[in-house]
Write an enzyme that holds these catalytic residues in place. Structure first.
Site, PDB file in Angstrom:
ATOM      1  N   ASP A   1     -14.172 -19.858 -19.048  1.00 15.81           N
ATOM      2  CA  ASP A   1     -12.879 -20.461 -19.387  1.00 15.81           C
ATOM      3  C   ASP A   1     -11.738 -19.890 -18.538  1.00 15.81           C
ATOM      4  O   ASP A   1     -11.967 -19.053 -17.653  1.00 15.81           O
ATOM      5  CB  ASP A   1     -12.652 -20.223 -20.895  1.00 15.81           C
ATOM      6  CG  ASP A   1     -12.047 -21.426 -21.589  1.00 15.81           C
ATOM      7  OD1 ASP A   1     -11.336 -22.192 -20.926  1.00 15.81           O
ATOM      8  OD2 ASP A   1     -12.280 -21.581 -22.801  1.00 15.81           O
TER       9      ASP A   1
ATOM     10  N   ASP B   1      -8.809 -30.207 -23.615  1.00 10.25           N
ATOM     11  CA  ASP B   1      -9.814 -30.263 -24.687  1.00 10.25           C
ATOM     12  C   ASP B   1      -9.861 -31.623 -25.380  1.00 10.25           C
ATOM     13  O   ASP B   1      -8.831 -32.209 -25.699  1.00 10.25           O
ATOM     14  CB  ASP B   1      -9.500 -29.206 -25.744  1.00 10.25           C
ATOM     15  CG  ASP B   1      -9.801 -27.810 -25.235  1.00 10.25           C
ATOM     16  OD1 ASP B   1      -9.959 -27.649 -24.010  1.00 10.25           O
ATOM     17  OD2 ASP B   1      -9.871 -26.896 -26.071  1.00 10.25           O
TER      18      ASP B   1
HETATM   19  C1  GAL Z   1     -10.732 -23.893 -24.358  1.00 10.76           C
HETATM   20  C2  GAL Z   1     -11.889 -24.720 -23.836  1.00 10.76           C
HETATM   21  C3  GAL Z   1     -12.680 -25.199 -25.034  1.00 10.76           C
HETATM   22  C4  GAL Z   1     -13.179 -24.010 -25.821  1.00 10.76           C
HETATM   23  C5  GAL Z   1     -12.012 -23.116 -26.225  1.00 10.76           C
HETATM   24  C6  GAL Z   1     -12.479 -21.830 -26.883  1.00 10.76           C
HETATM   25  O1  GAL Z   1     -10.005 -23.424 -23.300  1.00 10.76           O
HETATM   26  O2  GAL Z   1     -11.393 -25.789 -23.076  1.00 10.76           O
HETATM   27  O3  GAL Z   1     -13.748 -26.020 -24.598  1.00 10.76           O
HETATM   28  O4  GAL Z   1     -14.109 -23.302 -25.049  1.00 10.76           O
HETATM   29  O5  GAL Z   1     -11.231 -22.791 -25.104  1.00 10.76           O
HETATM   30  O6  GAL Z   1     -11.413 -21.006 -27.243  1.00 10.76           O
END
Ligand code: GAL
Length: 373
Positions: free
Chosen positions: A127, A184
């Protein structure tokens, strides 16, 4: 080679968020096998954010699994997942913290890659939260790419920087096997539609070795779980799955597999749709008719077949136009397409020159076609 075709599997985030533990993972592994998902190709089981303690081990510097969620450690869970014939995935972040504020891998890339290898990980989602100001995004992914090469295990590298820094232009050079290009998803038609429309001009940036990841699927969530939102209905899910297949996108299920209905299973194991998604040439879909929210996509497949999808992202029923000239099949050629509905398996015969298909609000039609006279 990893990522010869779009990776398939399950990821915990959409449904479980921080509510993950050994039991959920092991039950999900059982369900993936029992419900035929592994047989259909869904082979990665990935644990997303919130799996670790909030602090690293002060002596070793290593990330430590949460001792309440994972009382037997991560190798134990990974061994169980492997014993089912599945592959095991972990999650970390290029910044100092993960998005949910657990330790990130910044400045610990090689140690963390080694730790994931010790767990027996086969996949790492990486991430982009809490990246220090001024840090070079591409370099952070290059570092983890190298660390994974050094760790002694073959680990699929799943980058997740949500499309920042023109990611599609450099991500392949980091060694990544898939990359998130969007923010997301949540379980609403609007979210899915916005994501799908945002990548229409980037379809050529998904290819063998590194695929454009438009996020985990929400199919089967019906508004429940961590990204539940308004929820979707079965028509919305049919369109979602078909778009992901036409885009050659990774197919990471995000719903609670343990509770998947027969209808949900039927959709996500549809053999023709999976063939379209997993086609070895991974050619980008192109637009044949653009009516704004109503579009017709076509995608060449490896065995002289062509997939065609008419989709209506709008809220009113409409008709989609297929001009065969725009597909590259002029009337003078005498050719048309023999079209088989991917959902029913019904052949609707050979169509030529022009075809208008009704597409209800949020719905789609999809055909697998062969040239014919
Ligand atoms: C976001 C990511 C999500 C998930 C989340 C977890 O940045 O895009 O898919 O992994 O973090 O905190």
């Amino acid at each position: 080679m990893l990522s010869k075709t779009p990776p398939m599997g399950f990821n915990t985030w959409n449904t479980f968020g921080e509510n993950i533990n050994e039991k959920v993972i092991m039950e999900t592994a059982d369900a993936m096998v029992e419900k035929g998902l592994l047989d259909a190709g869904y082979n990665y089981l990935v644990i997303d954010d919130c799996w670790s303690e909030k602090e690293r081990d002060p002596e070793t510097g290593k990330i430590v699994p949460d001792h309440i969620k994972f009382p037997n450690g991560m190798k134990y869970v990974s061994d169980y997942v492997h014993s089912k014939g599945l592959k095991f995935g972990m999650y970390s972040c290029a910044g100092t913290k993960t998005c949910a504020i657990y330790p990130g891998s910044f400045d610990h890339e090689f140690l963390d890659a080694e730790t994931f290898a010790e767990y027996g990980a086969d996949f790492l989602k990486y991430d982009f939260c809490f990246v220090p100001q001024g840090a070079n995004g591409p370099l952070l992914y290059r570092k983890m790419g190298m660390a994974l090469k050094a760790c002694g295990r073959e680990i699929l590298f799943s980058a997740c920087n949500w499309g920042s820094d023109n990611v599609n232009t450099w991500i392949r050079s980091t060694g990544a096997h898939m990359y998130r290009s969007t923010g997301d998803i949540n379980d609403s038609f609007v979210s899915m539609k916005d994501i799908a429309l945002s990548q229409v001009d980037n379809l050529a940036y998904s290819a063998v070795g590194c695929f454009n990841d438009i996020d985990m699927l929400t199919i089967g969530m019906y508004g429940k779980g961590n990204v539940g939102s308004t929820g979707c209905n079965d028509i919305d899910y049919k369109t979602q799955f078909t778009i992901w297949c036409m885009y050659s996108a990774p197919l990471m299920l995000g719903g609670d597999i343990r509770t998947f209905s027969e209808d949900t299973l039927k959709l996500v194991t549809n053999k023709i749709l999976l063939r379209i998604n997993q086609d070895e040439e991974a050619r980008p879909a192109f637009i044949v008719d653009d009516g704004g929210k109503r579009k017709v996509f076509a995608k060449h497949l490896s065995n002289n077949e062509i997939a065609i999808m008419c989709v209506n992202f709008g809220d009113n029923d409409e008709g989609a136009n297929i001009y065969f000239e725009n597909l590259g099949i002029p009337a003078a050629s005498g050719y048309g397409l023999e079209m088989t509905d991917v959902y029913t398996g019904e052949c609707i015969g050979v169509k030529k020159e022009f075809l208008r298909l009704p597409v209800a609000a949020h719905d789609c039609q999809c055909f697998i076609c062969k040239l014919a006279k």
